[in-house]
Design a protein around this motif. Structure first.
Motif, mmCIF file in Angstrom:
data_model
loop_
_atom_site.group_PDB
_atom_site.id
_atom_site.type_symbol
_atom_site.label_atom_id
_atom_site.label_comp_id
_atom_site.label_asym_id
_atom_site.label_seq_id
_atom_site.Cartn_x
_atom_site.Cartn_y
_atom_site.Cartn_z
ATOM 1 N N GLY A 116 0.587 -0.625 0.389
ATOM 2 C CA GLY A 116 -0.110 -0.189 0.405
ATOM 3 C C GLY A 116 0.478 1.503 -0.025
ATOM 4 O O GLY A 116 0.412 2.438 0.334
ATOM 5 N N LEU A 117 2.425 1.083 0.223
ATOM 6 C CA LEU A 117 3.113 2.449 0.435
ATOM 7 C C LEU A 117 2.936 2.986 -1.867
ATOM 8 O O LEU A 117 2.578 2.385 -2.364
ATOM 9 N N SER A 118 3.389 4.311 -1.343
ATOM 10 C CA SER A 118 3.660 4.892 -2.011
ATOM 11 C C SER A 118 5.076 4.632 -2.964
ATOM 12 O O SER A 118 5.708 3.443 -2.397
ATOM 13 N N ALA A 119 5.736 4.415 -4.754
ATOM 14 C CA ALA A 119 6.577 4.255 -5.260
ATOM 15 C C ALA A 119 7.304 4.804 -4.447
ATOM 16 O O ALA A 119 8.184 4.589 -4.347
ATOM 17 N N GLY A 120 7.537 6.519 -4.120
ATOM 18 C CA GLY A 120 8.688 6.701 -3.482
ATOM 19 C C GLY A 120 9.277 6.193 -1.969
ATOM 20 O O GLY A 120 10.389 5.772 -1.663
ATOM 21 N N GLN A 121 7.944 5.592 -1.200
ATOM 22 C CA GLN A 121 7.766 4.838 0.163
ATOM 23 C C GLN A 121 8.337 3.879 0.138
ATOM 24 O O GLN A 121 9.262 3.051 0.446
ATOM 25 N N LYS A 122 8.029 3.168 -1.520
ATOM 26 C CA LYS A 122 8.606 1.356 -1.153
ATOM 27 C C LYS A 122 9.989 1.975 -1.829
ATOM 28 O O LYS A 122 10.599 0.756 -1.490
ATOM 29 N N ARG A 123 10.393 2.888 -2.093
ATOM 30 C CA ARG A 123 11.971 3.568 -2.929
ATOM 31 C C ARG A 123 13.143 3.542 -2.049
ATOM 32 O O ARG A 123 13.705 2.675 -1.454
ATOM 33 N N ARG A 124 12.285 3.831 -0.906
ATOM 34 C CA ARG A 124 12.650 4.192 0.529
ATOM 35 C C ARG A 124 13.067 2.541 0.868
ATOM 36 O O ARG A 124 14.082 3.038 2.270
ATOM 37 N N LEU A 125 11.887 2.013 1.209
ATOM 38 C CA LEU A 125 11.724 0.765 2.089
ATOM 39 C C LEU A 125 12.871 0.251 1.779
ATOM 40 O O LEU A 125 13.856 -0.655 2.089
ATOM 41 N N GLY A 126 12.902 0.217 0.035
ATOM 42 C CA GLY A 126 13.926 -1.068 -0.409
ATOM 43 C C GLY A 126 15.217 -0.118 -0.038
ATOM 44 O O GLY A 126 16.041 -1.316 -0.080
ATOM 45 N N LEU A 127 15.765 0.677 0.140
ATOM 46 C CA LEU A 127 16.869 1.282 0.140
ATOM 47 C C LEU A 127 17.409 0.705 1.969
ATOM 48 O O LEU A 127 18.719 1.251 2.097
ATOM 49 N N ALA A 128 16.592 1.043 1.891
ATOM 50 C CA ALA A 128 16.727 0.826 4.229
ATOM 51 C C ALA A 128 17.114 -0.499 4.307
ATOM 52 O O ALA A 128 17.888 -0.690 5.668
ATOM 53 N N ARG A 129 16.734 -1.023 3.298
ATOM 54 C CA ARG A 129 17.820 -3.169 4.181
ATOM 55 C C ARG A 129 18.962 -2.639 3.584
ATOM 56 O O ARG A 129 19.523 -3.442 4.305
ATOM 57 N N LEU A 130 19.704 -1.196 3.309
ATOM 58 C CA LEU A 130 21.034 -1.744 3.207
ATOM 59 C C LEU A 130 21.439 -1.724 5.074
ATOM 60 O O LEU A 130 22.932 -2.194 4.964
ATOM 61 N N LEU A 131 21.189 -0.593 5.588
ATOM 62 C CA LEU A 131 20.865 -0.564 6.619
ATOM 63 C C LEU A 131 20.617 -1.983 8.066
ATOM 64 O O LEU A 131 21.674 -2.091 9.034
ATOM 65 N N VAL A 132 20.311 -2.954 7.387
ATOM 66 C CA VAL A 132 20.142 -4.458 8.523
ATOM 67 C C VAL A 132 21.518 -5.012 7.776
ATOM 68 O O VAL A 132 21.432 -6.717 8.156
#
Length: 205
Positions: A116-132
């Protein structure tokens, strides 16, 4: 530990696209790859990350030290933001997702299904994976696609924090991320020569 690439040549669909690339990336440094669309930046990054073999040359670092992020966000639509990050934290054996949540301003979205996220929010989540991932080398292909100005700034800050702890980043992007720790490499001069007529059939073998 550093990332060293020695005389690397790469191909796309069996056709050489870049050849003779060499560079060294030390801890705390970033390298920005530039060049026109289609020249082979994605192919180069995929080869460095171990997702496809090189035509020749060497990548002098274990692929297990690298985290690769490209155009796909790598998220599961039915899981929440927090569940997605927890899943990847378990895969990489890290655990704490708080830095990822905070680094990309995802706290208000943590319980929302990723689908249910916007394209930009999905991108932020995808990049946040780098931090884990806990991996020292980030190999990133156009990471700012779909991000607004504020999110680009978040990403730039995340990269700077990563470099400050001794991490490294290899990034293909046309965006100025404001990284004082970064060098820029134009891959244009390394464009492969067209195959000779007598070698043309070998391309498709």
């Amino acid at each position: 530990m550093e990332l060293e690439v020695r005389n690397l040549s790469v191909s796309r669909g069996g056709v050489p696209v870049l050849e003779g690339l060499s560079f060294r990336l030390a801890p705390g440094r970033a390298l920005i790859l530039r060049g026109p669309n289609g020249i082979g930046k994605t192919t180069l990054l995929r080869t460095v990350a171990g997702l496809q073999p090189p035509l020749s040359g060497e990548v002098g670092l274990d692929r297990e030290a690298m985290a690769y992020a490209a155009h796909a966000d790598g998220i599961k639509a039915t899981l929440t933001v927090a569940e997605n990050l927890s899943f990847w934290a378990q895969v990489f054996g890290t655990g704490d997702i708080t830095p990822a949540i905070d680094g990309f301003a995802l706290d208000e979205l943590r319980n929302r299904p990723a689908g249910g996220l916007s394209a930009g929010q999905k991108r932020r989540l995808g990049l946040a994976r780098l931090l884990v991932t806990g991996r020292p080398v980030w190999v990133l292909d156009e990471p700012t696609v779909s991000l607004d100005v504020d999110a680009v700034a978040m990403f730039g800050a995340a990269v700077r924090r990563h470099l400050a702890t001794g991490g490294m980043a290899l990034i293909a992007t046309h965006i100025d991320l404001g990284l004082d720790e970064a060098e820029v490499m134009d891959v244009g001069p390394f464009k492969a020569k067209p195959p000779k007529v007598e070698d043309f059939d070998e391309v498709f073998l």
